[in-house]
Design an enzyme around this catalytic site. Structure first.
Site, PDB file in Angstrom:
ATOM      1  N   CYS A 242       0.518   2.450  -0.775  1.00 32.43           N
ATOM      2  CA  CYS A 242      -0.460   3.336  -1.418  1.00 32.43           C
ATOM      3  C   CYS A 242       0.170   4.728  -1.432  1.00 32.43           C
ATOM      4  CB  CYS A 242      -1.782   3.330  -0.662  1.00 32.43           C
ATOM      5  SG  CYS A 242      -2.442   1.668  -0.357  1.00 32.43           S
ATOM      6  N   ALA A 243       1.084   4.953  -2.372  1.00 27.91           N
ATOM      7  CA  ALA A 243       2.095   5.987  -2.214  1.00 27.91           C
ATOM      8  C   ALA A 243       1.760   7.356  -2.791  1.00 27.91           C
ATOM      9  CB  ALA A 243       3.406   5.504  -2.824  1.00 27.91           C
ATOM     10  N   PRO A 245       0.620  11.061  -3.671  1.00 29.90           N
ATOM     11  CA  PRO A 245       1.464  11.566  -4.775  1.00 29.90           C
ATOM     12  C   PRO A 245       2.957  11.467  -4.514  1.00 29.90           C
ATOM     13  CG  PRO A 245       0.724  13.400  -3.452  1.00 29.90           C
ATOM     14  CD  PRO A 245       0.110  12.170  -2.821  1.00 29.90           C
ATOM     15  N   ASP A 266       1.012   2.459  -6.656  1.00 31.72           N
ATOM     16  CA  ASP A 266      -0.348   2.979  -6.761  1.00 31.72           C
ATOM     17  C   ASP A 266      -0.994   2.320  -7.969  1.00 31.72           C
ATOM     18  OD1 ASP A 266      -1.912   5.501  -5.399  1.00 31.72           O
ATOM     19  OD2 ASP A 266      -2.620   5.105  -7.429  1.00 31.72           O
ATOM     20  N   ASP A 293      -2.038  -2.984  -8.289  1.00 31.13           N
ATOM     21  CA  ASP A 293      -3.031  -3.103  -7.229  1.00 31.13           C
ATOM     22  C   ASP A 293      -2.363  -3.718  -6.005  1.00 31.13           C
ATOM     23  OD1 ASP A 293      -5.092  -3.832  -5.521  1.00 31.13           O
ATOM     24  OD2 ASP A 293      -6.402  -4.579  -7.109  1.00 31.13           O
ATOM     25  N   CYS A 390      -6.227   9.445   6.882  1.00 37.31           N
ATOM     26  CA  CYS A 390      -6.542  10.866   7.103  1.00 37.31           C
ATOM     27  C   CYS A 390      -8.048  11.021   7.322  1.00 37.31           C
ATOM     28  CB  CYS A 390      -6.058  11.735   5.944  1.00 37.31           C
ATOM     29  SG  CYS A 390      -6.760  11.312   4.332  1.00 37.31           S
TER      30      CYS A 390
END
Length: 486
Positions: A242-243, A245, A266, A293, A390
């Site tokens: 899930c890279a 930006p 992404d 996905d 996060c």
């Protein structure tokens, strides 16, 4: 930290977090009063920016010393007479730290006011100028060149184009208008440039937009820790699931000396475009980015199966040409995997208002588990999987670790290097030894902090580094090794 009130939450979300941070395990270990103090401290910290602006040096193109000197010159230009140091982190050698001065309480509020959206206000608190799209309201007679006071509409109630706003607003600093009110709100085109150039923000941070863009990357401290924990080696095949930006993607490629392969994914095309732009800007060639996905990238057959594999690819990814290095991927084909999952983002700072509902907050756990399950299957035996978020909830962090260890007997928690954050939080049933293997960056561990130029000059560098390690965004890291393929 008395300049702003605590983060504004939906009542149901605040009630939910209250239960999380007053859970039985925590209260038993800390006591009711200490658990309550830490929770209230966390809510207050979240509305304020971290104590440092952190930038990662692109060591692929320049040395840390070179960039440090260039950055110091740039900050000296912006801050003029103020002497603000640039520190190199002793454990994260490619990370530079710039102390944030504030909150500054001696700023004089102006009669001419500009109201900006909450997201724009958060960016200003981290050193940005105000761009025109972020401006919601401006005083009736505002002209270009006027000194104005800028306020954040934290409740989102100001109407666009209003001349006066009497609702809840938070003062975030003074600046000079680059445009008149009529130019901002009556323009036939869509303006995108700077609308207010901030000269005296409440929190003084350097504006680094387009500054040394090939040599440095703005990145929160815990986000830089993640790549070091994964510890990619030259020649390995790495997956960043899930890279966007691309901050961690490009960091991984840099740590590998641009040797090997970093696959970045992404599901949103514009975000994939941004990853490619960042890799090109930093002149990293081992990054390959794909729009897909992450829950659907595991191949159900072998690629060498010929026509069947091509057909499978076209079914999963319509319109795509078959590429050997692209998705779908074979099982156990990656040496290391970074899974920085989509999450509720409640650790981001500053954030004066969080409008998501409890349903939205709770919606991420199932998706994270789907992504995690795919990652385990894609990882080689002996390979390393690093999971990070996060956010501050138990359900997306320690509870996910407990679930993973129960669901996948092949996984084993590993110690992390460097270990800069605190231990994991009690409440998910993990043992004390397991909690010690986790990293939770918890801003509530910082006592009230106000940084002015005098206190900065009196501070020892070791104390400043310790503050940077603690006064950052809320973040979580877990590291696993895959023992076998079962």
């Amino acid at each position: 930290m008395s300049s702003f009130s605590k983060i504004l939450l939906q009542p149901e979300v605040e009630e939910y977090l209250g239960h999380v941070f007053r859970n039985k395990e925590l209260i038993s270990a800390l006591g009711t009063l200490e658990a309550e103090r830490k929770y209230e401290s966390l809510l207050n910290c979240l509305s304020h920016p971290p104590a440092f602006t952190t930038v990662r040096v692109n060591t692929h193109l320049a040395s840390v010393k070179q960039v440090k000197n260039l950055l110091f010159e740039e900050i000296h230009k912006q801050f003029k007479d103020l002497s603000v140091p640039v520190l190199q982190h002793p454990e994260l050698q490619d990370l530079l730290l710039i102390p944030v001065i504030g909150p500054r309480k001696d700023l004089q509020k102006q009669s001419s006011e500009v109201i900006v959206g909450a997201q724009c206000g958060n960016s200003v608190l981290r050193g940005a100028h105000v761009f025109v799209p972020g401006i919601i309201s401006a005083s009736k007679f505002m002209k270009a060149g006027d000194v104005v006071s800028v306020y954040s509409d934290i409740e989102g109630k100001c109407k666009r184009g209003a001349k006066v706003f009497l609702g809840t607003k938070v003062f975030i600093g003074n600046g000079i208008s680059e445009l008149s009110r009529s130019e901002i709100f009556s323009s036939s085109g869509s303006l995108k440039g700077i609308g207010i150039r901030m000269t005296d923000p409440v929190y003084l941070s350097p504006s680094l937009d387009n500054v040394l863009s090939s040599y440095l990357f703005l990145q929160n401290l815990p986000s830089a820790v993640v790549s070091h924990v994964l510890n990619p080696q030259p020649g390995e095949r790495i997956l960043d699931m899930c890279a966007a930006p691309g901050g961690k993607t490009t960091h991984l490629a840099t740590l590998m000396h641009d040797q090997g392969e970093v696959i970045a994914m992404d599901k949103i095309a514009n975000k994939v475009k941004k990853i490619k732009q960042n890799a090109a800007l930093l002149q990293l060639n081992c990054v390959k980015a794909f729009c897909c996905d992450g829950t659907k990238v595991l191949a159900t057959g072998k690629k060498e199966d010929g026509q069947g594999a091509v057909l499978m690819t076209l079914v999963l990814f319509p319109g795509w040409k078959f590429l050997n290095e692209g998705p779908p991927f074979s099982a156990e084909s990656f040496d290391r995997i970074l899974l920085d999952v989509p999450c509720s983002g409640m650790g981001q700072r500053p954030n004066m208002a969080y409008f998501w509902t409890l349903k939205e907050v709770m919606s991420y756990q199932p998706l994270q588990r789907k992504l995690f399950s795919t990652a385990v299957k894609l990882l080689k035996p002996g390979g390393t999987l690093v999971y990070s978020t996060c956010t501050i909830t138990l359900s997306e962090n320690e509870e996910q670790v407990a679930w993973a260890l129960e669901t996948f007997p092949c996984l084993q928690l590993q110690s992390q290097e460097p270990h800069i954050g605190g231990e994991g939080m009690m409440g998910a049933g993990l043992s004390l030894d397991q909690l010690k293997l986790l990293q939770r960056f918890d801003p509530s561990s910082v006592t009230s902090r106000e940084m002015d130029i005098n206190s900065l000059q009196d501070s020892r560098e070791d104390d400043l580094i310790l503050l940077a390690n603690k006064d950052c965004i809320g973040f979580f890291i877990a590291k696993f090794i895959k023992l076998n393929s079962k």
